[in-house]
Design a protein around this motif. Structure first.
Motif, mmCIF file in Angstrom:
data_model
loop_
_atom_site.group_PDB
_atom_site.id
_atom_site.type_symbol
_atom_site.label_atom_id
_atom_site.label_comp_id
_atom_site.label_asym_id
_atom_site.label_seq_id
_atom_site.Cartn_x
_atom_site.Cartn_y
_atom_site.Cartn_z
ATOM 1 N N THR A 263 0.851 -1.186 0.000
ATOM 2 C CA THR A 263 0.000 0.000 0.000
ATOM 3 C C THR A 263 0.883 1.232 0.000
ATOM 4 O OG1 THR A 263 -0.085 0.028 2.407
ATOM 5 C CG2 THR A 263 -1.860 -1.133 1.278
ATOM 6 N N ALA A 264 0.334 2.326 -0.465
ATOM 7 C CA ALA A 264 1.054 3.604 -0.462
ATOM 8 C C ALA A 264 0.353 4.533 0.518
ATOM 9 C CB ALA A 264 1.047 4.204 -1.857
ATOM 10 N N PRO A 265 1.113 5.438 1.160
ATOM 11 C CA PRO A 265 0.457 6.368 2.078
ATOM 12 C C PRO A 265 -0.478 7.311 1.312
ATOM 13 C CG PRO A 265 2.843 6.753 2.005
ATOM 14 C CD PRO A 265 2.551 5.596 1.137
ATOM 15 N N SER A 266 -1.553 7.696 1.957
ATOM 16 C CA SER A 266 -2.510 8.596 1.316
ATOM 17 C C SER A 266 -1.915 10.003 1.203
ATOM 18 C CB SER A 266 -3.800 8.651 2.130
ATOM 19 O OG SER A 266 -3.535 9.274 3.381
ATOM 20 N N ARG A 267 -2.552 10.843 0.407
ATOM 21 C CA ARG A 267 -2.078 12.218 0.239
ATOM 22 C C ARG A 267 -2.115 12.952 1.588
ATOM 23 N NH1 ARG A 267 -5.435 15.285 -3.946
ATOM 24 N NH2 ARG A 267 -4.363 13.821 -5.320
ATOM 25 N N ARG B 180 0.807 11.875 3.769
ATOM 26 C CA ARG B 180 2.067 12.505 3.336
ATOM 27 C C ARG B 180 2.128 13.958 3.783
ATOM 28 N NH1 ARG B 180 1.239 9.439 -1.670
ATOM 29 N NH2 ARG B 180 0.278 11.312 -2.560
ATOM 30 N N ARG B 181 0.991 14.663 3.670
ATOM 31 C CA ARG B 181 0.935 16.063 4.092
ATOM 32 C C ARG B 181 1.193 16.184 5.591
ATOM 33 N NH1 ARG B 181 -3.060 18.384 6.277
ATOM 34 N NH2 ARG B 181 -4.629 16.969 5.490
ATOM 35 N N ARG B 182 0.559 15.322 6.411
ATOM 36 C CA ARG B 182 0.767 15.353 7.873
ATOM 37 C C ARG B 182 2.225 15.079 8.216
ATOM 38 N NH1 ARG B 182 -4.188 12.473 7.866
ATOM 39 N NH2 ARG B 182 -3.022 10.523 8.051
ATOM 40 N N ARG B 183 2.834 14.147 7.522
ATOM 41 C CA ARG B 183 4.236 13.826 7.780
ATOM 42 C C ARG B 183 5.128 15.022 7.494
ATOM 43 N NH1 ARG B 183 7.709 12.270 4.027
ATOM 44 N NH2 ARG B 183 9.739 11.522 4.724
ATOM 45 N N LEU B 184 4.923 15.680 6.372
ATOM 46 C CA LEU B 184 5.752 16.836 6.027
ATOM 47 C C LEU B 184 5.529 18.001 6.989
ATOM 48 C CD1 LEU B 184 5.515 16.719 2.140
ATOM 49 C CD2 LEU B 184 7.445 16.079 3.596
ATOM 50 N N GLU B 185 4.276 18.210 7.416
ATOM 51 C CA GLU B 185 4.004 19.273 8.402
ATOM 52 C C GLU B 185 4.695 18.972 9.726
ATOM 53 O OE1 GLU B 185 -0.214 19.649 8.649
ATOM 54 O OE2 GLU B 185 -0.372 20.596 6.676
ATOM 55 N N ALA B 186 4.681 17.715 10.150
ATOM 56 C CA ALA B 186 5.347 17.341 11.397
ATOM 57 C C ALA B 186 6.851 17.568 11.285
ATOM 58 C CB ALA B 186 5.059 15.881 11.743
ATOM 59 N N LYS B 187 7.415 17.270 10.101
ATOM 60 C CA LYS B 187 8.850 17.505 9.899
ATOM 61 C C LYS B 187 9.164 19.006 9.958
ATOM 62 C CE LYS B 187 10.950 15.227 6.544
ATOM 63 N NZ LYS B 187 12.026 14.303 6.855
ATOM 64 N N ARG B 188 8.308 19.829 9.375
ATOM 65 C CA ARG B 188 8.520 21.275 9.409
ATOM 66 C C ARG B 188 8.445 21.803 10.839
ATOM 67 N NH1 ARG B 188 4.789 21.409 5.173
ATOM 68 N NH2 ARG B 188 5.900 21.196 3.224
ATOM 69 N N ARG B 189 7.438 21.314 11.621
ATOM 70 C CA ARG B 189 7.309 21.741 13.027
ATOM 71 C C ARG B 189 8.541 21.359 13.818
ATOM 72 N NH1 ARG B 189 1.973 20.009 12.487
ATOM 73 N NH2 ARG B 189 2.508 18.018 13.433
#
Length: 148
Positions: A118-122, A125-134
């Motif tokens: 399976t691939a992560p949903s859009r 992916r958005r939540r992951r990138l926001e967490a990385k930015r925070r």
């Protein structure tokens, strides 16, 4: 039939369909290492329980599955388990029977279902990138200010 491990001399019930007769089981006893009190040098409490899977009365598909899955543990088609945890030979015999039944039961179990890729949903992916930015912003605040 009794559950696996209750009787130290009878047939070994592995699953509902697989029962090894007492005549197919081979016992060996020897002196166990470690503490044992007065009887340490006189009691053969270490137990080896063996079964020859090539000649045991099993269905052909069960035999093939056991031989394939346990190939690393077999010596000339013979599976051996050892129990020397207890000072009592009887308890070690019971333990060896339970271990043998568990090893055979695990080897006879069906394969787990194949994992579907399976691939992560859009949104994920958005939540992951926001967490990385925070997290990056928090670490940036810990840095000493630059002098120019």
């Amino acid at each position: 039939m009794q559950p696996a491990g209750d009787d130290v001399a009878g047939d070994l019930v592995v699953t509902r369909d697989v029962v090894l007769s007492a005549a197919d089981l081979r016992w060996r006893f020897s002196r166990a290492g470690g503490p044992g009190g007065q009887g340490v040098n006189t009691t053969d409490s270490r137990v080896e329980l063996s079964v020859d899977l090539r000649h045991a009365p099993l269905r052909e598909q069960d035999r093939d599955r056991l031989l394939a899955r346990l190939s690393g543990r077999l010596h000339d088609g013979v599976l051996t388990v050892v129990a020397a945890d207890d000072r009592s030979q009887r308890r070690n015999r019971r333990s060896a029977r339970q271990r043998l039944a568990a090893v055979l039961r695990d080897a006879l179990a069906p394969d787990p279902p194949a994992r579907r890729a399976t691939a992560p949903s859009r949104a994920a992916r958005r939540r992951r990138l926001e967490a990385k930015r925070r997290q990056g912003a928090v670490k940036a605040l810990r840095r000493a200010p630059r002098e120019e």
